[in-house]
Design an enzyme around this catalytic site. Structure first.
Site, short mmCIF file in Angstrom:
data_model
loop_
_atom_site.label_atom_id
_atom_site.label_comp_id
_atom_site.label_asym_id
_atom_site.label_seq_id
_atom_site.Cartn_x
_atom_site.Cartn_y
_atom_site.Cartn_z
N SER A 37 0.81 -1.57 0.42
CA SER A 37 -0.45 -0.02 0.29
C SER A 37 0.60 1.64 -0.30
O SER A 37 0.53 2.19 0.53
CB SER A 37 -1.31 -0.25 1.00
OG SER A 37 -0.29 0.06 2.25
N GLY A 38 2.18 0.76 -1.07
CA GLY A 38 2.92 2.29 -0.92
C GLY A 38 2.41 2.90 -1.98
O GLY A 38 1.06 2.85 -2.01
N LYS A 72 0.65 -5.22 5.12
CA LYS A 72 1.45 -6.30 6.51
C LYS A 72 1.45 -5.24 7.40
O LYS A 72 1.21 -6.18 8.57
CB LYS A 72 2.23 -7.06 6.50
CG LYS A 72 3.70 -6.03 6.51
CD LYS A 72 5.07 -7.19 6.64
CE LYS A 72 6.15 -6.53 6.08
NZ LYS A 72 7.02 -7.47 5.95
N GLN A 131 10.99 12.01 1.93
CA GLN A 131 11.29 13.85 2.45
C GLN A 131 11.92 14.26 1.24
O GLN A 131 10.88 14.91 0.65
CB GLN A 131 13.10 13.16 3.11
CG GLN A 131 12.57 12.45 4.43
CD GLN A 131 13.75 13.23 5.34
OE1 GLN A 131 15.09 14.00 4.69
NE2 GLN A 131 13.94 12.70 6.51
N GLY A 132 12.93 13.88 0.35
CA GLY A 132 13.51 15.08 -0.51
C GLY A 132 12.44 15.23 -1.74
O GLY A 132 11.87 16.64 -2.14
N GLY A 133 11.02 14.31 -2.94
CA GLY A 133 10.47 14.82 -3.79
C GLY A 133 10.29 13.84 -4.61
O GLY A 133 10.94 12.44 -4.75
N HIS A 183 22.69 5.81 1.00
CA HIS A 183 22.41 7.51 1.33
C HIS A 183 23.44 7.92 1.90
O HIS A 183 24.25 7.29 3.22
CB HIS A 183 20.84 7.60 2.25
CG HIS A 183 19.96 9.04 1.54
ND1 HIS A 183 21.24 9.92 1.99
CD2 HIS A 183 19.76 9.36 0.87
CE1 HIS A 183 20.78 11.25 1.22
NE2 HIS A 183 19.86 10.75 0.18
N ARG A 199 20.43 4.80 -8.88
CA ARG A 199 19.20 5.75 -9.10
C ARG A 199 19.34 7.29 -8.97
O ARG A 199 20.15 7.26 -7.59
CB ARG A 199 18.30 4.94 -8.14
CG ARG A 199 17.09 5.68 -7.70
CD ARG A 199 16.01 5.14 -6.67
NE ARG A 199 16.57 5.68 -5.65
CZ ARG A 199 16.22 6.84 -4.85
NH1 ARG A 199 14.94 7.41 -5.41
NH2 ARG A 199 16.44 6.30 -3.53
N SER A 256 12.80 7.54 -7.86
CA SER A 256 11.97 5.92 -7.94
C SER A 256 10.40 6.09 -7.05
O SER A 256 10.00 5.42 -8.00
CB SER A 256 12.91 5.46 -5.77
OG SER A 256 12.39 5.44 -5.16
N LEU A 257 10.14 7.49 -6.87
CA LEU A 257 8.28 7.58 -6.81
C LEU A 257 8.31 7.72 -8.19
O LEU A 257 7.30 6.89 -8.28
CB LEU A 257 8.27 8.69 -4.93
CG LEU A 257 8.88 9.27 -3.89
CD1 LEU A 257 8.61 10.53 -3.31
CD2 LEU A 257 7.54 8.16 -3.53
#
Ligand code: FAD
Ligand code: SIN
Length: 525
Positions: free
Chosen positions: A12-13, A34, A46-48, A241, A384, A389-390
């Protein structure tokens, strides 16, 4: 109990919910998570989210930045697909109510992060992921065609294997029929039959001793797909990171967003000297693999456990306005970021590899799709680019819906799938066996399979892991299924795949750096 849905969405992301919302007009959707709906890597972002918005930026620049970061290992078709689809998907997020920050002139306030040649990161303060997750949750919570199952843990993907057929990775026609799922409240295992199934189970951070990921990130989707004989690739490309807050004992590790370097923060040694120019002319804004390795090297040379990130030279009010959550978090620990430098060190953050999907989000198993961090699309290559990624998750969820919808007319539920068989199993006598093995895996991975690798370290990691694998499989065969034992099995599988793929790569590329083969040997592989 058997449940039947047109679409089964595991996760559910951003990948799972956006898929569910777009599939729902065409059929009944089961959305599983889960724990709770909002406990996901997405919530922590955070970043966007990166997207070309205004000139002088353009698609080609974003494509080039992605390819450079990916170090010659990206799939160009995937890169073009994601980047050119970004503005449309940003529109979708806005329609779902996501509030990205704007300037006084009413334009989006775009940030810049490492490896980006332009300002193109849409954000909501310094907690963009939380804003996205909350907006998506609101959309999905009242949808008549979507049933949400919180605290439902997917155990296995259903294939012909569950009908008694022998399925190998070379089987050409593996079919997915849904999943076995543990209801963690009743402890019953349900059979979820589906015409199309999406794996959107997120990251693998829990495989390492320190990570920015929440505890749910145990790589379940990748491990399930691997057991079902799907193709998995690029697992050696684990992203660390560079700037997680140094605060030993805290889990997950709190992230200090790369956007703060885009805003002007610089990395310094403990004695206050800048060091990044020594490693890359882009300095503190070089791509993540380079910055993480440079910090790791500086820490090792000096025997220090952290370096500093310095934003004290920037306007204090502006810093607080842009990064209110980081300011608050650090202040709670006695660090006023407008006056004090922030102690940071690299930590596990993201996985570039995973379940291989084609340009429609399809895995190598029929009717099984994957999107988001558990998938390997080819966008990221060997490293990446920040905030891609989002974006990848929402674009591939969209592609997967478009591919899956026309197929469900032609697919029947497979009613022959038997109920889960737990005959001869009992409750594990000692839970501590599971938790200790879990800690051992984390230690093995952090010690031997980190930022800098070698054949010796990788082989040592593999032989240690094999012992834990055998013990765990034995325990699993004798035990009633629990989330804990399943997660342990999954982290072992993921760790195994990372080490196996790392051993196979006889060169250093992107996030995979080995002292035995320090050079990039081929143009691509
Ligand atoms: P997730 O959001 O992780 O969701 C996974 C879902 O799967 C959860 O609902 C979970 O419950 C469910 N699940 C897992 N296993 C099971 C199972 N066995 N059964 C049932 N459900 C299961 N990316 C960016 O682009 N920009 C950023 O600024 C950024 N910042 C980040 C900051 C942090 C601290 C972190 C941790 C990550 C960041 N990332 C960022 C990466 C990005 O957040 C993730 O890659 C992305 O959110 C993954 O989305 P997803 O939908 O694939 O998975
Ligand atoms: C960050 O904000 O630095 C994380 C961005 C990302 O992981 O893409």
């Amino acid at each position: 109990m058997t449940r039947k849905f047109d679409f089964l969405v595991i996760g559910s992301g951003i990948a799972g919910i956006s898929f569910a919302l777009k599939a729902a007009p065409y059929g009944k959707v089961a959305l599983l998570c889960k724990t709770t709906l909002d406990e996901s890597n997405t919530s922590y972002a955070q970043g966007g989210i990166a997207s070309v918005m205004y000139e002088p930026d353009n698609f080609q620049k974003h494509i080039d930045d992605t390819l450079i970061a990916g170090d010659g290992h990206c799939d160009i078709a995937a890169v073009e697909k994601v980047i050119c689809n970004a503005p449309t998907q940003i529109e979708e997020l806005l329609k779902w109510g996501v509030d990205f920050d704007k300037t006084e002139e009413g334009l989006f306030d775009l940030h810049r992060e490492g490896g980006h040649s332009e300002h193109r990161i849409l954000h909501h303060k310094d907690n963009t992921g939380f804003e996205i997750q909350q907006s998506l949750n609101e959309q999905v919570s009242n949808h008549p065609n979507i049933e949400i199952f919180e605290n439902y843990f997917a155990i296995e993907i259903l294939t012909q294997h569950h009908l008694g057929e022998i399925v190998t990775q070379h089987s050409s026609n593996i079919q997915c029929y849904g999943a076995y799922v543990l209801n963690q409240q009743s402890n019953h295992i349900h059979t979820f039959l589906a015409k199309a199934t999406l794996l959107a189970t997120g990251g693998i951070g829990s495989v390492y001793a320190t990570t920015t990921n929440p505890g749910i990130a145990t790589g379940d989707g990748i491990a399930m797909a691997h057991r079902a004989r799907a193709v998995i690739q690029d697992m050696e490309f684990v992203q660390f990171h560079p700037t997680a807050l140094y605060h030993p004992g805290e889990r997950p590790t709190y992230l200090i967003t790369e956007a703060i370097r885009g805003y002007g923060a610089v990395l310094r040694c403990k004695d206050g000297r800048e060091f990044m120019q020594k490693y890359d002319e882009r300095g503190s804004l070089a791509p993540r693999d380079i910055v993480a390795r440079a910090i790791d090297n500086e820490m090792k040379i000096r025997g220090h456990e952290f370096v500093y990130l310095d934003v004290t030279h920037k306007d204090a009010e502006e810093t607080k306005e842009h990064f209110p959550n980081i300011y608050k978090k650090c202040l709670e620990l006695g660090i006023d970021i407008t006056k004090d430098m922030i102690p940071v060190s690299p930590t596990q953050h993201y996985l570039c590899g995973g379940i291989v999907v084609d340009l429609n989000g399809k895995t190598s198993i029929n009717q099984l799709y994957a999107a988001g961090e558990c998938s390997r699309t080819g966008l990221h290559g060997a490293n990446r680019l920040a905030s891609n990624s989002l974006l990848e998750a929402i674009v591939y969820a969209d592609l997967a819906v478009k591919d899956a919808v026309p197929t469900i007319e032609k697919v029947e539920f497979n009613e022959l799938i038997p109920a889960w068989d737990d005959e001869g199993t009992k409750l594990p006598e000692e839970m501590v066996l599971i938790t200790h093995s879990f800690r051992e895996v984390e230690q093995i991975m952090s010690t031997y399979v980190g930022i800098v690798r070698s054949n010796l370290r990788l082989k040592r990691a593999m032989s240690r892991l094999e012992i834990i694998y055998r013990e765990t499989e034995d325990l699993f065969d004798r035990s009633v299924v629990s989330r804990e034992i399943c997660e342990l099995r999954n982290v072992i599988s993921v760790a195994y795949l990372i080490i196996k793929h790392a051993l196979r790569r006889k060169e250093s590329r992107g996030l995979h750096y080995t002292i035995d083969y320090p050079k990039r040997m081929r143009n691509d592989s």
